[in-house]
Motif scaffolding. Structure first.
Motif, short mmCIF file in Angstrom:
data_model
loop_
_atom_site.label_atom_id
_atom_site.label_comp_id
_atom_site.label_asym_id
_atom_site.label_seq_id
_atom_site.Cartn_x
_atom_site.Cartn_y
_atom_site.Cartn_z
N ARG A 257 87.42 15.75 -1.49
CA ARG A 257 86.58 15.04 -2.47
C ARG A 257 86.13 16.00 -3.57
NH1 ARG A 257 84.84 12.08 2.03
NH2 ARG A 257 83.19 13.54 2.54
N LYS A 258 85.73 17.20 -3.19
CA LYS A 258 85.31 18.20 -4.18
C LYS A 258 86.48 18.58 -5.09
CE LYS A 258 81.56 20.26 -1.52
NZ LYS A 258 81.05 21.49 -0.89
N HIS A 259 87.67 18.72 -4.51
CA HIS A 259 88.86 19.06 -5.28
C HIS A 259 89.17 17.96 -6.30
CE1 HIS A 259 93.22 19.57 -6.02
NE2 HIS A 259 92.94 20.86 -5.92
N ASP A 260 89.08 16.71 -5.87
CA ASP A 260 89.33 15.59 -6.77
C ASP A 260 88.29 15.54 -7.90
OD1 ASP A 260 91.53 14.87 -5.29
OD2 ASP A 260 90.50 13.27 -4.19
N ALA A 261 87.05 15.81 -7.55
CA ALA A 261 85.99 15.81 -8.56
C ALA A 261 86.23 16.91 -9.59
CB ALA A 261 84.62 15.99 -7.91
N LEU A 262 86.66 18.07 -9.13
CA LEU A 262 86.97 19.16 -10.05
C LEU A 262 88.16 18.80 -10.93
CD1 LEU A 262 86.44 22.40 -7.95
CD2 LEU A 262 85.22 21.76 -10.02
N SER A 263 89.16 18.13 -10.38
CA SER A 263 90.31 17.70 -11.17
C SER A 263 89.86 16.81 -12.32
CB SER A 263 91.31 16.93 -10.30
OG SER A 263 91.91 17.77 -9.37
N THR A 264 89.00 15.88 -12.01
CA THR A 264 88.47 14.97 -13.02
C THR A 264 87.68 15.75 -14.07
OG1 THR A 264 88.35 13.20 -11.40
CG2 THR A 264 87.03 12.94 -13.41
N GLN A 265 86.87 16.70 -13.62
CA GLN A 265 86.06 17.49 -14.54
C GLN A 265 86.94 18.35 -15.45
OE1 GLN A 265 83.04 19.71 -12.51
NE2 GLN A 265 82.09 20.42 -14.39
N VAL A 266 88.00 18.94 -14.90
CA VAL A 266 88.92 19.73 -15.71
C VAL A 266 89.57 18.86 -16.78
CG1 VAL A 266 91.14 20.96 -15.67
CG2 VAL A 266 89.40 21.52 -13.99
N GLU A 267 90.05 17.68 -16.39
CA GLU A 267 90.68 16.77 -17.35
C GLU A 267 89.71 16.38 -18.46
OE1 GLU A 267 92.32 13.43 -15.25
OE2 GLU A 267 93.53 14.73 -13.97
N THR A 268 88.47 16.10 -18.09
CA THR A 268 87.46 15.73 -19.07
C THR A 268 87.19 16.89 -20.03
OG1 THR A 268 86.42 14.24 -17.49
CG2 THR A 268 85.08 14.94 -19.36
N GLU A 269 87.05 18.08 -19.49
CA GLU A 269 86.80 19.26 -20.33
C GLU A 269 87.97 19.54 -21.26
OE1 GLU A 269 84.08 21.30 -20.69
OE2 GLU A 269 83.00 19.89 -19.43
N GLN A 270 89.19 19.36 -20.77
CA GLN A 270 90.36 19.63 -21.60
C GLN A 270 90.46 18.65 -22.77
OE1 GLN A 270 93.41 19.63 -18.54
NE2 GLN A 270 93.55 21.87 -18.62
#
Length: 56
Positions: free
Chosen positions: A12-25
């Protein structure tokens, strides 16, 4: 906490970070340093998930 529930939490944390990375990019004002730090955190989680999956 059992290994399987710990693995689920890490995923779940990994998926949340994936989403955060995409948003930041996608954000024009985002820092490359911040994105790199998020990616490092994501990689550490992935490595931990893989390590626990082998032993589980």
């Amino acid at each position: 906490m059992s290994v399987s529930s710990h693995l689920e939490e890490l995923k779940r944390k990994h998926d949340a970070l994936s989403t955060q990375v995409e948003t930041e990019q996608r954000s024009p004002g985002s820092s490359d340093f911040d994105i790199a730090e998020l990616k490092k955190q994501k990689l550490k989680l992935k490595e931990e998930i893989e390590r626990l999956s082998v032993t589980a």
